[in-house]
Design a protein around this motif. Structure first.
Motif, PDB file in Angstrom:
ATOM      1  N   GLY B  11      -2.612 -29.263   4.122  1.00  0.00           N
ATOM      2  CA  GLY B  11      -1.222 -28.799   4.157  1.00  0.00           C
ATOM      3  C   GLY B  11      -0.320 -29.831   4.800  1.00  0.00           C
ATOM      4  O   GLY B  11       0.771 -30.121   4.312  1.00  0.00           O
ATOM      5  N   VAL B  12      -0.794 -30.429   5.896  1.00  0.00           N
ATOM      6  CA  VAL B  12      -0.026 -31.450   6.598  1.00  0.00           C
ATOM      7  C   VAL B  12       0.204 -32.647   5.684  1.00  0.00           C
ATOM      8  O   VAL B  12       1.318 -33.177   5.589  1.00  0.00           O
ATOM      9  CB  VAL B  12      -0.769 -31.897   7.879  1.00  0.00           C
ATOM     10  N   SER B  17       3.637 -36.181   2.437  1.00  0.00           N
ATOM     11  CA  SER B  17       3.883 -37.075   1.308  1.00  0.00           C
ATOM     12  C   SER B  17       5.070 -36.611   0.471  1.00  0.00           C
ATOM     13  O   SER B  17       5.817 -37.432  -0.051  1.00  0.00           O
ATOM     14  CB  SER B  17       2.641 -37.228   0.438  1.00  0.00           C
ATOM     15  N   SER B  18       5.278 -35.284   0.388  1.00  0.00           N
ATOM     16  CA  SER B  18       6.442 -34.856  -0.390  1.00  0.00           C
ATOM     17  C   SER B  18       7.725 -35.182   0.376  1.00  0.00           C
ATOM     18  O   SER B  18       8.760 -35.465  -0.214  1.00  0.00           O
ATOM     19  CB  SER B  18       6.361 -33.369  -0.722  1.00  0.00           C
ATOM     20  N   PRO B  78       6.578 -28.776  14.809  1.00  0.00           N
ATOM     21  CA  PRO B  78       5.961 -29.304  13.586  1.00  0.00           C
ATOM     22  C   PRO B  78       4.698 -28.544  13.189  1.00  0.00           C
ATOM     23  O   PRO B  78       4.453 -28.326  12.010  1.00  0.00           O
ATOM     24  CB  PRO B  78       5.633 -30.759  13.935  1.00  0.00           C
ATOM     25  N   PHE B  79       3.891 -28.112  14.167  1.00  0.00           N
ATOM     26  CA  PHE B  79       2.548 -27.647  13.814  1.00  0.00           C
ATOM     27  C   PHE B  79       2.430 -26.165  13.513  1.00  0.00           C
ATOM     28  O   PHE B  79       1.582 -25.770  12.729  1.00  0.00           O
ATOM     29  CB  PHE B  79       1.552 -28.068  14.892  1.00  0.00           C
ATOM     30  N   PHE B  80       3.236 -25.318  14.123  1.00  0.00           N
ATOM     31  CA  PHE B  80       3.105 -23.898  13.757  1.00  0.00           C
ATOM     32  C   PHE B  80       4.404 -23.107  13.764  1.00  0.00           C
ATOM     33  O   PHE B  80       4.464 -22.036  13.182  1.00  0.00           O
ATOM     34  CB  PHE B  80       2.053 -23.191  14.630  1.00  0.00           C
ATOM     35  N   PHE B  81       5.456 -23.622  14.374  1.00  0.00           N
ATOM     36  CA  PHE B  81       6.681 -22.831  14.446  1.00  0.00           C
ATOM     37  C   PHE B  81       7.347 -22.684  13.076  1.00  0.00           C
ATOM     38  O   PHE B  81       8.193 -21.831  12.864  1.00  0.00           O
ATOM     39  CB  PHE B  81       7.666 -23.455  15.442  1.00  0.00           C
ATOM     40  N   VAL B 112      -0.258 -22.934   7.387  1.00  0.00           N
ATOM     41  CA  VAL B 112      -0.688 -24.104   6.612  1.00  0.00           C
ATOM     42  C   VAL B 112       0.448 -24.650   5.751  1.00  0.00           C
ATOM     43  O   VAL B 112       0.631 -25.857   5.618  1.00  0.00           O
ATOM     44  CB  VAL B 112      -1.894 -23.745   5.711  1.00  0.00           C
ATOM     45  N   THR B 113       1.225 -23.733   5.167  1.00  0.00           N
ATOM     46  CA  THR B 113       2.266 -24.183   4.241  1.00  0.00           C
ATOM     47  C   THR B 113       3.584 -24.473   4.951  1.00  0.00           C
ATOM     48  O   THR B 113       4.611 -24.621   4.312  1.00  0.00           O
ATOM     49  CB  THR B 113       2.503 -23.128   3.145  1.00  0.00           C
ATOM     50  N   ALA B 114       3.526 -24.534   6.295  1.00  0.00           N
ATOM     51  CA  ALA B 114       4.790 -24.663   7.017  1.00  0.00           C
ATOM     52  C   ALA B 114       4.852 -25.883   7.922  1.00  0.00           C
ATOM     53  O   ALA B 114       5.680 -25.944   8.808  1.00  0.00           O
ATOM     54  CB  ALA B 114       5.043 -23.401   7.845  1.00  0.00           C
TER      55      ALA B 114
END
Lengths: 279, 260, 322
Positions: B11-12, B17-18, B78-81, B112-114
């Motif tokens: 997911g990261v 990359s996008s 960045p990681f979960f908020f 994961v998608t955030a």
């Protein structure tokens, strides 16, 4: 037809578009008034933090940078209220339309998008007037006891109106950058931060080092928050320079005109890119 | 567990990359994400430079407090908020259902998608501010560091709790990204020494809504002058996390039973 | 002549961009320009009151043409004159006279009823009150949306929304209307209603230019078809001519009493041999006449059942795209 008559018809059309757009926008946003009303909580809470911080800072002194605690809090209160009157999302709206391609639908209508966006702002702010401004004004005035009566009401109104227009043109310019940049979130936010900082939303501009104050004096941003707030309070000062109210409002008028010109030029280039001239 | 971790890394990678495809804007956004967080430190510096102060605190101590706060936020955002905007956006667009039909926990998928790459700027800012102010104060001992580490971890779980509550709100309050404003206004109290506030506000931010734990409490531990009520604040944080988990699941149930 | 287009060209410049993470990082520093010739010189004329269909695969140049004709995009070269205007010059004056429905891009306002958006256009186009009321009433009735236009747009179905888009685009009584994929994603009933509406408006003298992927739209609506491929017009004539373009073909399915012969003759192409007694085939009438074919098969195998059909328009178009 006489040219005078023609102009009258054109003027009437211009007012009709303003009215229709403002009404439509007002109705659109009515569905989201609960989102807008979040400000009634957020505004006073932010103000409370400020009030506590400054009260603590002033615990060992009576003035700081020439301002008393009361004047300091008045500054924050007034600038917050002014921001609710002049806020807009012209930058966001335009970049969204460009990114989704919906901007096309405006090109297909006999209309200047800039004027449409400005009319939208009018409708949006009329709704905000009673959803955000009136409640917050009352809270600040009665609960926090902030002197929210301008010294020279007409000058204050004029200055706030100019700020209303100026904020629109600056945000509009940021929106126009979306013609070049696929994603403008970054520059948009960069600009907003710089703008708020240079406008005096975080702290009165006289707190900045002298050299920065000098630079800020020549930027249009002080006219967004700092100038109308000082006009509201009744005196203006920056870089040790004091000016009379009519003088500074006059300067504000000039700055607004300049920003109008800048937005016109940027728009011309942006639309050229959109329509693919010379490509 | 390992597959979950790999999924998270994937997911990261996708997010990064996008995001990289838009030249310029990415780095710009990262720097901005840092700058927007500089309001409180800037105010602090300007106050001290104009000869005033927060009673009982040196400038670098105050900046250290804000550095701790920003460091916690820099890890959380960045990681979960990101579950907050992810959930609000998906519910608004109707793509939240896509998470419900996958064979994994909805919460995990929402994380994961955030992944929010530009918020790495906050982390960068947090590390810088923390390190700079740390170098200007007497170095803390090992015991202080250990206490700090434990409390900092609690701060992270508390931010996770906040994220769950905001995301849960976003499920029912459709399309309202202003929940971020609510969050920012409330946690603003956590960026300054608690002693600046009135007694009732202090109680509010330590014993009712865990805000002091986000910066003030870990910072005081590191400075070797632990705040009174640290233990009760930790307890409140744990309760808060449990509550927020329950709240999220409750809102999720509401969403799926409302249907369509 | 209401539309006159002469040798229109358009060249796009874009940049190469990688897919993988590494390429994406690299593209931050170096970019390779790519030139795409979207239109390579397109010419056609359209008379007042025509209903012309624009066909072509994705990326053929349809949308580019449409954008140029609606004044949104400047061409790289060539001329266009529509109702005396050059679309990309004098945009405001020109677009006041045309209408456009872009299936994927809405003019309606999401959170409020269509009727409020109609009033917005009333002001923008300076439509007099009486004319506005009359046109609105007529179109609302034609499309059967009396109740719907007062509901918030977000509560409407796609088909209902599209009907309102048509009203929005035509309130100012444009002489020419451009349609881009107007029936995309709609169900059969909504499609029919909208096609009926277009035909009715066309009977009243409105010129329509329609781009679509839906060949049913073309079959129902267009008298004339322009097919674009690789930035060039590969076909411009009536729908009947289009059907005949690749030779007059019939689709035949036949079943017989006795086994079918090989039938390897010029003009006969077996598309599906179901069994020895049953087959589907394509017959090119210019090479082999129908009565001769029937006689041949009857003689060799005795026909039990036989059906003759025109080829699907899809098949014809596919032939053109190659």
């Amino acid at each position: 037809m006489f040219s005078g008559q023609k102009m009258l018809i054109k003027l009437r059309h211009t007012i009709e578009v303003l009215k229709a757009t403002a009404v439509a926008t007002y109705k659109e946003w009515t569905a989201y008034r609960s989102h807008m009303a979040v400000s009634i909580f957020v505004g006073p809470v932010f103000f409370l933090t400020q009030a506590f911080i400054w009260r603590a800072v002033y615990s060992s002194r009576t003035t700081l940078n020439g301002l008393t605690l009361e004047q300091m809090l008045t500054y924050y209160g007034i600038s917050a209220v002014i921001n609710y009157l002049t806020y807009d999302s012209a930058d966001w709206d335009l970049q969204m339309l460009i990114r989704t391609g919906q901007f096309l639908t405006f090109m297909l209508r006999p209309l200047s998008y800039g004027y449409f966006a400005f009319s939208q702002k009018v409708g949006h702010r009329i709704l905000a007037f009673w959803v955000e401004l009136v409640p917050i004004y009352l809270i600040f005035f009665y609960l926090f006891k902030i002197e929210l009566i301008p010294v020279a009401p007409w000058w204050a109104l004029l200055s706030i109106f100019l700020s209303f227009v100026l904020v629109f043109f600056t945000n509009y310019c940021i929106g126009i950058t979306a013609f070049w940049l696929t994603k403008t979130e970054g520059i948009r936010r960069a600009f907003l931060v710089a703008r708020d900082l240079a406008a005096g939303t975080f702290i009165p501009l006289t707190f900045f080092p002298e050299i920065m104050q000098k630079a800020l004096f020549f930027l249009p941003f002080q006219f967004i928050t700092y100038v109308p707030t000082r006009v509201f309070i009744g005196d203006y000062e920056l870089v040790g320079l004091t000016m009379s109210i009519p003088e500074i409002v006059g300067l504000q008028f000039v700055a607004t005109l300049v920003m109008y010109g800048v937005s016109k030029i940027l728009w011309r280039f942006g639309i050229k890119r959109f329509t693919g001239v010379g490509a | 567990m390992m597959t979950n971790f790999r999924l998270y890394l994937q997911g990261v990678k996708v997010a990064l990359s996008s995001r990289m495809a838009y030249r310029g804007d990415f780095f710009m956004s990262m720097i901005i994400m840092l700058l927007v967080e500089m309001g409180a430190p800037l105010l602090t510096i300007l106050i001290y430079h104009n000869g005033a102060s927060f009673p009982g605190w040196t400038m670098y101590e105050a900046l250290l407090l804000q550095g701790v706060f920003l460091l916690a936020k820099g890890i959380a955002f960045p990681f979960f908020f990101g579950i907050v905007w992810n959930t609000i956006g998906r519910v608004q667009e109707g793509t939240f259902d896509l998470l419900l039909i996958k064979p994994k926990s909805v919460l995990f998928l929402a994380i994961v998608t955030a992944f929010d790459s530009e918020d790495l700027g906050k982390l960068l800012g947090g590390i810088t501010l923390f390190a700079l102010s740390l170098s200007e104060i007497p170095p803390p001992g090992l015991w202080e560091w250990l206490q700090f580490a434990a409390l900092f971890f609690i701060a992270l779980t508390t931010l996770f709790g906040f994220a769950l509550i905001l995301a849960g709100l976003g499920i029912v309050w459709i399309g309202n990204f202003r929940v971020y404003d609510i969050f920012e206004s409330v946690v603003n109290f956590g960026k300054y020494p608690a002693a600046l506030f009135s007694k009732s506000v202090q109680t509010m931010i330590t014993l009712i809504i865990p805000i002091a734990i986000l910066g003030y409490i870990p910072a005081t531990a590191l400075l070797g002058k632990p705040a009174a009520g640290t233990w009760s604040a930790v307890t409140v944080s744990v309760v808060f996390l449990l509550f927020s988990l329950w709240f999220w699941h409750w809102m999720l149930k509401k969403y799926s039973s409302a249907g369509g | 002549m209401i539309i006159k287009v002469e040798n229109l060209t358009k060249v796009f410049k874009s940049y190469q961009r990688g897919n993988t993470f590494g390429e994406a990082v690299k593209s931050l520093f170096v970019r390779k320009p790519i030139y795409v010739h979207a239109l390579k010189g397109i010419s056609f004329n359209i008379e007042e009151g025509e209903l012309v269909g624009f066909l072509g695969p994705n990326g053929a140049g349809k949308s580019t043409t449409l954008k140029i004709l609606t004044g949104i995009m400047h061409p790289s070269g060539g001329k266009a004159e529509i109702m005396g205007y050059t679309p990309w010059k004098d945009r405001k004056k020109y677009v006041a006279k045309i209408g456009a429905v872009f299936g994927q891009k809405s003019q309606l306002l999401w959170d409020i009823p269509p009727v409020d958006a109609f009033y917005l256009n009333k002001a923008i186009y300076s439509i007099p009150e009486r004319s506005f009321k009359k046109t609105l009433h007529k179109m609302v009735e034609l499309l059967g949306v009396e109740e719907l236009i007062k509901k918030p747009t977000r509560q409407l179905s796609l088909g209902e929304r599209m009907k309102c888009e048509f009203i929005m685009a035509m309130l100012h009584k444009p002489k020419i209307v451009f349609l881009d994929e107007p029936t995309i994603g709609l169900d059969v009933i909504a499609k029919d209603k909208i096609r009926e509406f277009i035909l009715e408006m066309n009977r009243n003298g409105v010129t329509f230019i329609l781009t679509t992927h839906d060949l049913d739209d073309i079959a129902h609506l267009a008298q004339r078809v322009i097919v674009v491929n690789h930035g060039e017009i590969v076909f411009d004539d009536s729908l009947t001519t289009l059907r005949n373009y690749l030779g007059v073909k019939k689709i035949i399915s036949v079943s017989t009493m006795r086994p079918l012969p090989e039938l390897r003759l010029p003009g006969i192409k077996i598309t599906n041999r179901i069994s020895d007694y049953k087959a589907e085939l394509e017959l090119d009438l210019s090479k082999y006449e129908l009565n001769k074919f029937i006689a041949l098969v009857n003689k060799s195998s005795t026909i039990m059942d036989l059906s003759v059909q025109d080829p699907e328009i899809e098949e014809v178009i596919k032939g053109l795209y190659h």
